[in-house]
Design an enzyme around this catalytic site. Structure first.
Site, PDB file in Angstrom:
ATOM      1  CB  ALA A 291     -50.313  19.462  14.254  1.00 56.36           C
ATOM      2  CB  CYS A 292     -53.364  17.668  10.130  1.00 52.30           C
ATOM      3  SG  CYS A 292     -54.262  16.343   9.343  1.00 52.30           S
ATOM      4  N   GLY A 293     -50.900  15.860   8.678  1.00 49.85           N
ATOM      5  CA  GLY A 293     -50.342  15.509   7.382  1.00 49.85           C
ATOM      6  C   GLY A 293     -51.328  14.846   6.448  1.00 49.85           C
TER       7      GLY A 293
ATOM      8  CB  CYS B  78     -56.293  16.226   8.443  1.00 50.55           C
ATOM      9  SG  CYS B  78     -55.398  16.151   9.994  1.00 50.55           S
TER      10      CYS B  78
END
Length: 281
Positions: free
Chosen positions: A115-117, A119
């Site tokens: 869910a991380c773009g 990070c």
């Protein structure tokens, strides 16, 4: 849990128990979306570990490196090799000297979740390495609706598991769809697939996503020159600010014969006009 062993399978099977108010518990095997750690190693140095659905992985790393502004041309990837061990994947890439230098300046510090773009990006300053877009593209609301419906129809992984995000890229009166457990990954896969089909920045007109629309997804669209983004769900404040400053049309809640325009609405015809194809240009 039993996982399909093929590269690109994307779906595994798990023992599960169904509870309802209509009778006894039912034990069965249920399709689940795969999530695996994928290590990206550039010129012998670890760059990032991302949590990805192992389907269309070549598309993923191609789009990921483009969105990171590490490669400016697919020819900057000299060669690559996939290695898998104990359920984890690693891709070893050899880049040109120029691309390797860009990677060195952007090297991530931590694992990036599905869910991380952004990070692990070391510095928040300089997060926008792309210039504002200039595009004369315009389309009707019904063409956006048609594209979003096509995305939903093509979500094979989500139809089987109910878990996958999707991205659709509309271009030249055609489109392509990619899915992943992560919405950012789905966009990267879409961009990577477009690159591998010979499309270049500015040739994709619309990006549609099956989720909320955040800053990172707008940034990926800008990096590939996509002037219109539509999301089934809502948009964030920072996404709107970035879209306004960089010439991107931002559309939220594009479903059920409605949509909300947040930025650069001049590209969307204001009456609900019929279109002969998914894209009008």
């Amino acid at each position: 849990m039993r996982i399909n062993g093929e590269l690109g399978a994307g779906i595994g099977w798990s023992a599960a128990t169904l509870l309802t108010g209509k009778g006894l518990p039912v034990a069965h095997q249920e399709a689940v979306l795969e999530e695996r750690a994928v290590s990206i190693v550039l010129n012998g140095q670890a760059y990032a570990v991302m949590m990805v659905t192992p389907e269309h992985l070549d598309d993923f790393f191609m789009g990921f490196l483009w969105s990171e502004a590490i490669i400016h041309d697919p020819e900057e990837i000299i060669t690559w090799e996939w290695v898998t061990e104990n359920g984890a994947w690693a891709v070893y890439l050899q880049l040109t000297a120029a691309a390797a230098e860009r990677a060195q300046h952007k090297r991530r510090q931590v694992l990036g979740g599905s869910a991380c773009g952004l990070c692990g990006t070391p510095l928040l300053a300089g997060l926008i390495p792309f210039a504002p877009l200039e595009s004369s593209f315009c389309c009707s609301p019904v063409s956006i609706r048609t594209l979003m419906l096509q995305m939903q129809e093509q979500q094979a992984l989500n139809h089987s598991t109910g878990t996958a995000h999707a991205a659709i890229l509309g271009y030249r009166r055609d489109y392509l769809v990619r899915e992943d457990i992560g919405r950012h990954n789905a966009v990267d896969k879409g961009i990577g697939a477009a690159i591998q089909q010979g499309l270049m920045p500015g040739e994709v007109n619309v990006l549609g996503i099956s989720s909320r629309l955040s800053f990172e997804i707008v940034l990926k669209a800008i990096g590939f020159g996509i002037p219109v983004i539509a999301a089934i769900s809502g948009v964030s404040s920072l996404a709107i600010e970035l879209a306004e400053s960089h010439g991107v049309t931002l559309i939220g809640y594009a479903r059920d014969d409605r949509m909300t325009l947040y930025a650069h609405s001049e590209r969307i015809q204001k009456d609900w006009m019929p279109a002969l194809s998914p894209l009008c240009d």
